[in-house]
Scaffold this active site. Structure first.
Site, PDB file in Angstrom:
ATOM      1  N   ASP A  97       1.127  -0.967  -0.668  1.00 46.94           N
ATOM      2  CA  ASP A  97       0.019  -0.054   0.218  1.00 46.94           C
ATOM      3  C   ASP A  97       0.914   1.330  -0.006  1.00 46.94           C
ATOM      4  O   ASP A  97       1.835   1.391   0.791  1.00 46.94           O
ATOM      5  CB  ASP A  97      -1.023  -0.009   0.798  1.00 46.94           C
ATOM      6  N   ASP A 110     -10.639   2.176  -3.246  1.00 46.66           N
ATOM      7  CA  ASP A 110     -11.375   1.515  -1.821  1.00 46.66           C
ATOM      8  C   ASP A 110     -12.987   1.767  -2.032  1.00 46.66           C
ATOM      9  O   ASP A 110     -13.638   0.884  -1.152  1.00 46.66           O
ATOM     10  CB  ASP A 110     -10.863   2.792  -0.725  1.00 46.66           C
TER      11      ASP A 110
HETATM   12  C1  GLA Z   1      -5.929   1.652   2.550  1.00 49.77           C
HETATM   13  C2  GLA Z   1      -6.285   0.343   0.874  1.00 49.77           C
HETATM   14  C3  GLA Z   1      -7.029  -0.384   1.808  1.00 49.77           C
HETATM   15  C4  GLA Z   1      -6.595  -0.827   3.441  1.00 49.77           C
HETATM   16  C5  GLA Z   1      -6.349   0.435   3.734  1.00 49.77           C
HETATM   17  C6  GLA Z   1      -5.838  -0.269   5.351  1.00 49.77           C
HETATM   18  O1  GLA Z   1      -6.590   2.342   2.379  1.00 49.77           O
HETATM   19  O2  GLA Z   1      -6.915   1.082  -0.004  1.00 49.77           O
HETATM   20  O3  GLA Z   1      -7.897  -1.308   1.204  1.00 49.77           O
HETATM   21  O4  GLA Z   1      -5.038  -1.551   2.931  1.00 49.77           O
HETATM   22  O5  GLA Z   1      -5.119   1.318   3.250  1.00 49.77           O
HETATM   23  O6  GLA Z   1      -5.254   0.915   6.136  1.00 49.77           O
END
Ligand code: GLA
Length: 692
Positions: free
Chosen positions: A439, A496
């Site tokens: 990430d 997301d």
């Molecule tokens: C980001 C990602 C999510 C999740 C969060 C965890 O927002 O896009 O899918 O993994 O981080 O903190």
């Protein structure tokens, strides 16, 4: 003397005019030319006239337009002496290496002691172009464009991609007008806001017909695109790395790859070329024959609240639904109970996992799933052991605005990369982990291309140590999706947003560049956490099944009906993913703006699946027939409505397909199409077609 060289991919050609003095210019980019085309005649055919009020010769749009040629638009190269004086290079040819899979041409400026190199590689059906510059002594390279290609004139607009968190891959049409259209991703990642892709549709180009050209700049560190209509009417498009703070005198610089696709099969021809190029030439799967496993990701089920007993229960349910890989998301490391702390401390939290991750992983393996783990290596919280020990590892000033309470590590520093490599390697060596969700949840405090270079170095080093581990590129959803990151990763987290209505249109737009096999898509909670919308399981499940499928809800929330539907759709995904992931996704034109459709067609066109989504209520009372695309017109297909049982009871004269399969030619399916049942919004019809 000028010589001419052509480079061909199976469907497109590029022709360069290469003078002895000066840089080459692309005189043709389009559908593949006939073998006998006389390139010199081609050049003569488009040679410019000169009008009053102009220079006595028209400066060519070379691969890097230069000031010395009195170029009337944006320059492709801006160089300075370290003391600030502008440098005006002037090149002549030095040599070339010509090969069918790609060629390299070298040019020198003997006075300024510079070497410019143009390379053109054939990557599947696409081209990848790169420019590099070397200097004997350090100079400031303010701008070096990837090889500049003139844009076609038979177009009134371009198609661009913009977006936001939970709203990636929005398409818009931008008219060509005199002057510059500038787009920059200035905060150090590919970005949600400015996906580095541009489509140049010729007049009359549609989803499945007409000519389209497309560009994609494969770089994860922030890019600049400028599309310019010159005062004389010609057009150029430039792409390059956005540079700012990292601008220091240097002796060498290379742009990222600029990918080109051109097709006379409309936008779908572009989609096909890019999807196949990404899948077969860019992504390096550890085992390309291994089907994409159904994921379970625990983020939206538990967030930071990790309780191993609960996770085991969730894993059991996920496996029963059909999951094949369990991904433990954020929250597993030292003191990470919310998003205010711990980034950087990549050690398993002993309070949450007193015996480490082994018991959970063993259980996951027992259930027949592999195990994946979430990391955000480039980030740090002030409240972390790492930051307390190494405050000097920070990128940017200490008093900068935080993003999700976090700061960024300076990835250009060797010790930072060494620490991260050591931690990631230690965890991957200790535990049987076959997957990383990587990430990157905030923008950089300032533009710095070295950050992306450091990231690439770290991933490359980790992959060398653990070549069988697959990696997903996530950046608050789709903030780091580009062909540069895909050279080193195997999946992208598109957004997301697990809202299936939003996902469907995002996925459909992203498919102009991305194949199904790399595009993650999860069945989210019944009430979507980012939109508040409640969507039926049928719709959520089918939308995920069109890409690399996964689940992300708490499976304990599922009713019996929901679990049954999800299990059945997952089983359908498993029995169709092989051909779907080797095939292509094509956009279906819908006469009804409330309806969106796409088709997945197998490589040899012997099977397909049509997915048609009712996105909202239609304006008219009857559904309109949907015409298919991309089929062999002369072949007879048997078509079946896979989910005929999902009618809502509002159909008073059920359409033929709900009762039985039909047999029609590809021509009929593409010309009159098929009638689908009347449906509520958030219904997805699935038609499976097979060659008879
Ligand atoms: C980001 C990602 C999510 C999740 C969060 C965890 O927002 O896009 O899918 O993994 O981080 O903190």
């Amino acid at each position: 003397m000028t010589r001419f060289e052509r480079v061909d991919s199976p469907e497109q050609s590029l022709v360069f005019a290469i003078p002895n003095a000066g840089l080459p210019s692309c005189i043709y980019w389009g559908t593949r030319l006939p073998a006998g085309e006389q390139l010199e005649q081609l050049a003569l055919a488009v040679q410019s006239d000169v009008n009053g009020g102009m220079l006595d010769a028209v400066p060519a749009i070379t691969v890097a337009p230069l000031a010395k040629e009195t170029f009337p638009g944006q320059l492709g190269m801006k160089l300075r002496h370290p003391d600030g004086r502008g440098l005006d290079p002037s090149f002549e040819i030095e040599g070339a290496t010509i090969a069918s899979e790609g060629s390299v041409w070298r040019f020198v400026d003997p006075i300024l002691e510079l070497q410019y190199q143009l390379s053109v590689e054939v990557v599947g059906n696409a081209f990848a172009l790169q420019a590099s510059l070397e200097a004997k002594t350090p100079i400031l390279i303010e701008w070096l464009a990837a090889p500049v290609i003139p844009a076609p004139l038979d177009a009134v607009e371009t198609i661009e991609f913009s977006g936001r968190w939970c709203g990636e891959f929005q398409m818009s049409r931008v008219p060509w007008v005199a002057g510059i259209r500038l787009r920059e991703s200035r905060l150090g990642r590919t970005s949600h806001e400015h996906f580095p892709g541009l489509i140049l549709p010729s007049i009359g180009c549609g989803e499945a017909s007409g000519t389209a050209r497309a560009m994609h700049y494969g770089w994860s560190g922030g890019h600049r695109m400028l599309a310019e209509q010159l005062p004389d009417g010609r057009r150029q498009v430039q792409w390059g790395n956005v540079a700012d703070r990292d601008l220091v005198p240097s002796t060498g610089y290379q742009t990222s790859k600029l990918y080109l696709a051109c097709s006379d099969k409309g936008l779908n021809g572009i989609a096909e070329q890019f999807q196949l190029t990404v899948r077969d030439y860019i992504v390096d799967f550890p085992d390309s024959e291994r089907p994409r496993p159904v994921h379970y990701n625990c983020w939206e089920a538990v967030y930071f609240d990790h309780k191993p007993e609960e996770l085991v229960e969730i894993a059991e349910r996920a496996a029963a639904l059909g999951a094949e890989r369990f991904v433990l998301d954020d929250g597993w490391f030292l003191g990470r109970n919310d998003d205010t702390s711990s980034l950087g401390d990549w050690f398993v939290d002993q309070l949450k996992y007193p015996q480490g991750l082994t018991p959970l992983i063993e259980k996951v393996h027992e259930l027949g799933m592999s195990f994946g783990l979430w990391f955000e290596p480039e980030m740090v919280n002030e409240d972390s052991e790492l930051f307390r020990r190494n405050p000097e590892w920070l990128l940017g000033p200490v008093d900068q605005v935080r993003g999700r309470q976090q700061l960024v590590l300076d990835m250009s520093l060797g010790p930072v990369r060494a620490y991260l490599l050591q931690r990631l390697d230690a965890l991957l060596s200790e535990y049987p982990i076959d997957y990383i969700k990587w990430d990157h949840n905030r923008v950089l405090p300032h533009t710095d291309a070295n950050q992306a270079r450091g990231f690439y170095q770290l991933v490359d080093a980790l992959r060398a140590l653990h070549p069988r581990v697959e990696i997903e590129s996530c950046s608050s959803g789709g903030g780091r999706i580009d062909f540069g990151v895909l050279e080193r990763t195997h999946r992208v987290w598109l957004s997301d947003s697990n809202d299936a209505l939003e996902r469907f249109w995002m996925q459909r737009n992203a498919a102009l560049f991305l194949p199904a096999v790399v595009t993650g898509s999860h069945v989210g909670p019944r009430v979507c956490h980012t939109s508040g919308r409640e969507l039926p399981i049928e719709f959520r499940a089918w939308v995920a099944a069109t890409r690399h499928m996964g689940f992300e809800m708490d499976p304990r929330e599922l009713t019996e009906h929901e679990a049954t539907v999800l299990t059945a759709v997952t089983a359908w995904y498993k029995s169709n993913r092989d051909w779907m992931h080797k095939g292509t996704i094509q956009r279906v034109h819908s006469d009804d703006p409330a309806v969106l459709g796409e088709m997945h067609i197998s490589q040899d066109k012997d099977q397909f699946a049509l997915f048609v989504a009712q996105m909202e209520a239609s304006a008219q009372s009857l559904p309109l027939p949907v015409r298919m695309v991309g089929l062999d017109p002369l072949v007879q297909y048997k078509i079946t409505l896979v989910n005929a049982d999902q009618q809502h009871g509002i159909n008073r004269a059920p359409v033929a397909l709900t009762r039985d399969s039909l047999e029609l030619s590809g021509l009929a399916l593409m010309s009159i199409g098929v009638q689908l049942p009347i449906s509520f919004p958030a219904t997805l019809w699935v038609i499976k077609g097979e060659k008879l």
